[in-house]
Design a protein around this motif. Structure first.
Motif, short mmCIF file in Angstrom:
data_model
loop_
_atom_site.label_atom_id
_atom_site.label_comp_id
_atom_site.label_asym_id
_atom_site.label_seq_id
_atom_site.Cartn_x
_atom_site.Cartn_y
_atom_site.Cartn_z
N LEU A 20 -5.98 -22.12 43.06
CA LEU A 20 -5.61 -22.94 44.21
C LEU A 20 -4.44 -23.85 43.90
CD1 LEU A 20 -9.10 -23.97 45.64
CD2 LEU A 20 -7.63 -22.06 46.31
N VAL A 21 -3.51 -23.94 44.87
CA VAL A 21 -2.40 -24.87 44.71
C VAL A 21 -2.59 -26.10 45.61
CG1 VAL A 21 -0.76 -23.08 44.02
CG2 VAL A 21 -0.99 -23.66 46.44
N ASP A 47 -6.12 -23.09 49.57
CA ASP A 47 -4.81 -22.45 49.67
C ASP A 47 -4.34 -22.07 48.26
OD1 ASP A 47 -2.11 -21.89 49.90
OD2 ASP A 47 -1.59 -23.74 50.97
N ASP A 48 -4.13 -20.76 48.05
CA ASP A 48 -3.66 -20.33 46.72
C ASP A 48 -2.14 -20.10 46.68
OD1 ASP A 48 -3.20 -17.87 47.91
OD2 ASP A 48 -4.48 -16.71 46.58
N GLY A 49 -1.48 -20.37 47.81
CA GLY A 49 -0.02 -20.29 47.85
C GLY A 49 0.54 -18.87 47.89
N ARG A 50 -0.33 -17.86 47.96
CA ARG A 50 0.13 -16.47 47.95
C ARG A 50 0.50 -16.06 49.38
NH1 ARG A 50 -3.61 -12.60 44.19
NH2 ARG A 50 -2.67 -13.66 42.42
N CYS A 51 1.70 -16.39 49.79
CA CYS A 51 2.09 -16.27 51.20
C CYS A 51 2.90 -15.01 51.49
CB CYS A 51 2.94 -17.50 51.58
SG CYS A 51 3.39 -17.53 53.32
N SER A 52 2.51 -14.30 52.54
CA SER A 52 3.27 -13.11 52.97
C SER A 52 4.12 -13.44 54.19
CB SER A 52 2.31 -11.96 53.29
OG SER A 52 1.50 -12.29 54.42
N LEU A 53 4.11 -14.67 54.60
CA LEU A 53 4.84 -15.15 55.78
C LEU A 53 4.56 -14.32 57.03
CD1 LEU A 53 8.31 -16.62 54.80
CD2 LEU A 53 6.65 -17.56 56.38
N GLU A 92 -7.33 -15.01 59.77
CA GLU A 92 -6.41 -13.92 60.12
C GLU A 92 -5.24 -13.79 59.15
OE1 GLU A 92 -5.36 -13.82 64.22
OE2 GLU A 92 -7.45 -13.75 64.86
N CYS A 93 -5.18 -14.64 58.15
CA CYS A 93 -4.08 -14.56 57.16
C CYS A 93 -4.24 -13.29 56.33
CB CYS A 93 -4.12 -15.79 56.25
SG CYS A 93 -3.09 -15.62 54.78
N PRO A 94 -3.34 -12.31 56.49
CA PRO A 94 -3.54 -11.04 55.78
C PRO A 94 -3.43 -11.16 54.26
CG PRO A 94 -1.43 -11.03 56.94
CD PRO A 94 -2.14 -12.28 57.33
N ALA A 95 -2.71 -12.19 53.80
CA ALA A 95 -2.56 -12.35 52.35
C ALA A 95 -3.80 -12.96 51.71
CB ALA A 95 -1.35 -13.22 52.05
N GLY A 96 -4.69 -13.50 52.55
CA GLY A 96 -5.85 -14.19 51.99
C GLY A 96 -5.46 -15.50 51.34
N ARG A 97 -4.26 -15.98 51.67
CA ARG A 97 -3.77 -17.22 51.06
C ARG A 97 -4.68 -18.41 51.37
NH1 ARG A 97 1.84 -20.57 52.47
NH2 ARG A 97 1.11 -22.50 51.56
#
Ligand code: FES
Length: 229
Positions: free
Chosen positions: A86-87, A99-105, A138-143
Motif C-alpha cells: 500500500l502507498v 491504494d497500492d498505486g498500481r494505476c492503469s488510468l 470497478e477499478c480493473p487494476a485492483g489499485r
C-alpha cells in the motif's frame, strides 16, 4: 481449485490455459463516470497466447513479432501481497480505501459526485459511500479496495475471464483485465498474489511489468498526468 491460468513467458506472450472466456471491452465516458461498451467478438479457445510486446499484427494475439524485435519483457513488479504494497490508505468516516498505486488510468474511480478517494472522505453520506465502493470495485487494476469499518472487504463476484480493453476517449489500447482470481505465473515460475482484479500490460512499455502502469498512453502523456497529480 481453478485450472485456469496465465503463464508469462520470458520476453514473450501470456499463455492462457483452461478455456478462459475472452472478450473485448471499450472504455467510454458517460457523464462524469465510465462504462464498458462491448467490443468485437473474439475467438474462444482452451489455450491462447496474448501479445505482451504491443507489436503484434494480430491483436490481441501474439504473432511471434516479439522475437523479431527482441522484446525485453523483464518482470519487475513486486510479488508481495496487496496489503504489504500500500502507498496510501484513506480512513473515511464510514469507509476506508486502500491504494497500492498500481494505476492503469482506466478512470473507473471517477464517479458522478467525485473520485473514490474524496468520496471515501465523505462516506458518512450513504450515497457518497455507495459511489466510493462502486469506484473502487470497478477499478480493473485492483489499485483501490474499499473496506468497511468492521474490516469487510468489498469485491464484486467476477467470473474468471479476461477482457481486452480499449480506451475510446484517449484513442489508445488499454490493458488486459484479468478477472476473478486467475493465477498469473511469472516466467520464473513464481505466482503473483491471486487477486479478483488485475491489469496486465499489453503495450510492452510498462515500467512495472507484467502489470499495466498506464504507459499505453505514451510516455509524455503519462508523465504529464502523473506529475500533475
Ligand atoms: S508478445 Fe508475441 S507478438 Fe507481442
Amino acid at each position: 481449485m481453478s485450472d485456469k491460468k496465465i503463464k508469462i513467458t520470458k520476453n514473450g506472450p501470456y499463455i492462457v490455459t483452461g478455456n478462459v472466456p475472452l472478450s473485448e471491452k471499450i472504455i467510454v465516458p458517460v457523464g462524469k463516470h465510465y462504462e464498458y461498451e462491448e467490443g468485437k467478438t473474439l475467438p474462444q479457445a482452451e489455450t491462447y497466447a496474448l501479445c505482451r510486446c504491443g507489436k503484434t499484427k494480430t491483436p490481441p494475439f501474439c504473432d511471434g513479432t516479439h522475437a523479431k524485435i527482441n522484446f525485453d519483457g523483464t518482470e519487475v513488479a513486486s510479488k508481495d501481497k496487496f496489503e504489504d504494497r500500500l502507498v496510501r490508505t484513506v480512513n473515511g468516516p464510514a469507509l476506508d480505501l486502500l491504494d497500492d498505486g498500481r494505476c492503469s488510468l482506466s478512470r473507473f474511480c471517477h464517479r458522478e459526485p467525485g473520485h473514490a478517494w474524496n468520496l471515501t472522505k465523505q462516506s458518512d453520506d450513504p450515497e457518497k459511500k455507495k459511489e466510493a465502493i462502486r469506484g473502487a470495485s470497478e477499478c480493473p487494476a485492483g489499485r483501490i479496495v474499499a473496506v468497511e469499518k468492521n474490516g469487510e472487504v468489498y469485491e464484486d463476484k467476477l467470473e474468471q475471464s479476461i477482457d481486452i480493453l480499449y480506451d475510446k476517449e484517449k484513442g489508445v489500447i488499454g490493458p488486459i483485465y484479468v478477472k476473478g482470481g486467475i493465477p498469473i505465473e511469472a516466467a520464473d515460475g513464481e505466482v503473483y498474489e491471486i487477486r479478483n482484479r488485475a491489469a496486465l500490460c499489453r503495450c510492452g512499455q510498462s515500467d512495472n511489468k507484467p502489470f499495466c502502469d498506464a504507459m499505453h498512453l505514451g510516455r509524455d502523456e503519462h508523465e504529464r498526468i502523473f506529475n500533475k497529480k
